[in-house]
Design a protein around this motif. Structure first.
Motif, PDB file in Angstrom:
ATOM      1  N   GLU A 159      31.631  28.828  20.950  1.00  0.00           N
ATOM      2  CA  GLU A 159      32.424  27.998  21.346  1.00  0.00           C
ATOM      3  C   GLU A 159      34.031  27.492  19.941  1.00  0.00           C
ATOM      4  O   GLU A 159      34.110  26.577  19.861  1.00  0.00           O
ATOM      5  N   PRO A 173      27.486  37.270  26.491  1.00  0.00           N
ATOM      6  CA  PRO A 173      26.948  36.232  27.407  1.00  0.00           C
ATOM      7  C   PRO A 173      26.517  36.916  28.129  1.00  0.00           C
ATOM      8  O   PRO A 173      26.755  37.303  29.281  1.00  0.00           O
ATOM      9  N   SER A 223      37.919  32.713  26.152  1.00  0.00           N
ATOM     10  CA  SER A 223      36.310  33.905  26.933  1.00  0.00           C
ATOM     11  C   SER A 223      37.613  34.464  27.730  1.00  0.00           C
ATOM     12  O   SER A 223      38.811  33.980  27.724  1.00  0.00           O
ATOM     13  N   TYR A 252      34.598  31.040  24.675  1.00  0.00           N
ATOM     14  CA  TYR A 252      33.664  32.225  24.628  1.00  0.00           C
ATOM     15  C   TYR A 252      31.923  31.695  23.459  1.00  0.00           C
ATOM     16  O   TYR A 252      32.144  30.421  23.249  1.00  0.00           O
ATOM     17  N   VAL A 253      31.042  32.531  23.953  1.00  0.00           N
ATOM     18  CA  VAL A 253      30.049  31.925  22.588  1.00  0.00           C
ATOM     19  C   VAL A 253      29.671  30.899  21.991  1.00  0.00           C
ATOM     20  O   VAL A 253      29.165  30.374  21.617  1.00  0.00           O
TER      21      VAL A 253
END
Length: 264
Positions: free
Chosen positions: A240, A25, A244, A237-238
């Motif tokens: 979801e 991201p 992360s 993380y992106v």
């Protein structure tokens, strides 16, 4: 206990996409300063640490480090870094057998491989994450009518496989410390309507915790509360779904602290 069409549609999209995101991201949250971490790191006693430390990691995508934009191996890499800082440790040898998408039945197959068994026999610490994909399988199979009953029907089967996993590890290595990182609900903020997931995560965590405690030389590390707050920034993380690098660092701090407290 039927959910709204919007909630189910959102969950369908997330379940379909939780394993396909790989791009970093544009704006990832910074790791929290040490002062923000409520779990103070403690030095692991010298009588616990060996000069050369062997760490073996087994399990699913969290063990594999999926979502770690720093490419440091997720929480396993972070725990290794923390152990390496110990004065008594000259080296940390990490063997990571985590595989994205693996469930308990998949892990049992991995544990039957000769190279894995050999590494387990040499291990001082065994890190493990497993069970999240078992829950997601039930969710996918009952996506249009999410109720508690299918999860509770699956739980005894999960417990049986989990116990077999522990027995298999102990057959290879009766002395290593096993550290099992518990489950969390990644949909807590994105789909708060699906409160059943919270209930199931809690019940499955309680079951695995009982088996971990019965081992006598194993540690259950809870994570559900870590991912129930946004005070540390973006922990997922992106996709979801996976942690992360920030989320992984918090898991690692808690694993390291738990190891320290185990040997005080």
């Amino acid at each position: 206990m039927r959910k709204s069409f919007l909630a189910l549609t959102g969950l369908c999209l997330m379940l379909a996409g939780c394993d396909v995101f790989s791009a970093k991201p544009a704006n990832m949250a910074m790791k929290p300063e040490a002062a923000e971490d409520p779990y103070t790191k403690k030095t692991i006693p010298s009588d616990f640490i060996e000069s050369n430390l062997n760490v073996v990691a087994v399990g699913d995508s969290l063990t594999a480090g999926v979502g770690d934009a720093d490419n440091n191996g997720g929480y396993v890499g972070d725990v290794s870094d923390l152990l390496q800082l110990e004065e008594e440790v000259s080296s940390v040898d990490v063997s990571n057998f985590g595989v994205r998408g693996h469930k308990t039945n998949d892990l049992l197959k991995v544990l039957g491989k000769r190279d894995v068994i050999e590494k387990l026999r040499e291990a001082d610490i065994i890190l493990m994450t497993i069970g999240g994909n078992d829950i997601m399988k039930v969710t996918r199979n009952h996506i249009m009518d999410l109720q508690l009953e299918p999860y509770r029907e699956e739980q005894p089967r999960f417990e049986k496989r989990f116990k077999k996993i522990l027995n298999t590890i102990r057959s290879a290595n009766p002395d290593a410390v096993i550290v099992y990182t518990g489950l969390y609900n990644p949909f807590k903020f994105m789909l708060p309507e699906l409160s059943e997931i919270d209930t199931i995560v809690e019940e499955w965590n309680q079951a695995s915790n009982r088996m971990i405690m019965a081992d006598g030389n194993a540690i259950f590390v809870p994570t559900e509360d870590l991912f129930a707050t946004r005070s540390y920034g973006k922990l997922l993380y992106v996709d979801e779904f996976h942690p992360s690098e920030t989320g992984y660092s918090l898991i690692a701090d808690r694993v390291y602290t738990s190891l320290s407290e185990q040997n005080e």
